[in-house]
Scaffold this motif. Structure first.
Motif, PDB file in Angstrom:
ATOM      1  N   GLN A   1       0.822  -1.221   0.000  1.00 24.38           N
ATOM      2  CA  GLN A   1       0.000   0.000   0.000  1.00 24.38           C
ATOM      3  C   GLN A   1       0.857   1.274   0.000  1.00 24.38           C
ATOM      4  O   GLN A   1       0.365   2.350  -0.285  1.00 24.38           O
TER       5      GLN A   1
ATOM      6  N   CYS B   1     -10.563  -0.062   4.325  1.00 22.56           N
ATOM      7  CA  CYS B   1      -9.247  -0.194   3.699  1.00 22.56           C
ATOM      8  C   CYS B   1      -8.700   1.197   3.423  1.00 22.56           C
ATOM      9  O   CYS B   1      -9.411   2.031   2.845  1.00 22.56           O
ATOM     10  N   LEU B   2      -7.457   1.429   3.830  1.00 21.84           N
ATOM     11  CA  LEU B   2      -6.872   2.758   3.643  1.00 21.84           C
ATOM     12  C   LEU B   2      -6.656   3.064   2.159  1.00 21.84           C
ATOM     13  O   LEU B   2      -6.488   4.222   1.796  1.00 21.84           O
TER      14      LEU B   2
ATOM     15  N   HIS C   1      -6.789  -9.718   5.638  1.00 26.73           N
ATOM     16  CA  HIS C   1      -6.950  -8.535   4.781  1.00 26.73           C
ATOM     17  C   HIS C   1      -5.575  -8.062   4.287  1.00 26.73           C
ATOM     18  O   HIS C   1      -5.400  -7.753   3.106  1.00 26.73           O
TER      19      HIS C   1
ATOM     20  N   HIS D   1      -3.498  -8.025   0.493  1.00 29.05           N
ATOM     21  CA  HIS D   1      -2.762  -6.926  -0.167  1.00 29.05           C
ATOM     22  C   HIS D   1      -1.445  -7.433  -0.760  1.00 29.05           C
ATOM     23  O   HIS D   1      -1.028  -7.001  -1.831  1.00 29.05           O
TER      24      HIS D   1
HETATM   25 ZN    ZN Z   1      -6.581  -2.597   2.947  1.00 21.71          ZN
END
Ligand code: ZN
Ligand code: K1U
Length: 178
Positions: free
Chosen positions: A51, A100-101, A142, A146
């Motif tokens: 991310q 989710c960011l 989660h 990613h």
């Molecule tokens: Zn996320």
């Protein structure tokens, strides 16, 4: 330390399958410190290296429940997972309203195994194996998604995913116009 920019959908870099981490170097430990700072600032309870545009198998998490402080309250519980693997997911599942960011301010119910036996390395390179449950199990799954280029959106029906992405676009338009 630094707060790193978080990639957001539909950035194709979020779809990469991340590479295993080799030796845990000082450079990796500096990235871990930056990831915690970025996660706490967001705020969030987890963050995968993918991310923040580092396609390696590393994630950080803090779902709380550390040792109680002087007032007997639960405290921070920062945890590092390097090269995490799910060894055994439970048959029992749990549904959690995930965020989710990388999909800011959008939430949806996702069903996942309630418990997972996992193996990972920590920031010192020490191998751990253990069972995670509750929010920690949900968050670990989660974040491992990613690392495999998978987003929580991919667990939703086409209709729910399209609705959520439309809401996200509307929120972005309104923010840009404000
Ligand atoms: Zn996320
Ligand atoms: O990976 C991410 O994008 C971070 C994500 C982790 C996550 C949340 C819920 C279920 C599974 C995984 C987040 O942290 S979204 C923000 C969030 O959940 C939160 C923010 C502030 C306080 C409490 C929760």
């Amino acid at each position: 330390m630094a707060i790193l920019p978080i990639l957001e959908v539909p950035d194709p870099r979020l779809r990469r399958v991340c590479a295993p981490v080799g030796e845990v170097t000082d450079e990796i430990r500096a990235l871990i410190a930056d990831m915690f700072e970025t996660m706490y600032a967001a705020p969030g309870i987890g963050l995968a290296a993918a991310q923040v545009d580092r396609p390696i198998r590393l994630l950080v998490m803090d779902v709380g429940d550390g040792p109680p402080d002087a007032e007997g309250r639960g405290t921070a519980n920062p945890r590092v997972f390097i090269n995490p693997e799910i060894l055994e997911p439970s048959a029992e599942t749990r549904v959690f309203n995930e965020g989710c960011l990388s999909v800011p301010e959008q939430y949806a119910e996702v069903e996942r195994p309630a418990r997972v036996r996992a193996r990972w390395r920590d920031a010192e390179g020490v191998v751990h194996e253990g069972v995670l449950e509750g929010l920690a199990a949900t968050c670990l799954q989660h974040e491992i998604d990613h690392l495999n280029g998978v987003l929580f959106l991919d667990h939703l029906s086409r209709l729910k995913r399209a609705m959520l992405l439309r809401k996200l676009e509307k929120a972005r338009r309104e923010k840009a116009a404000a």
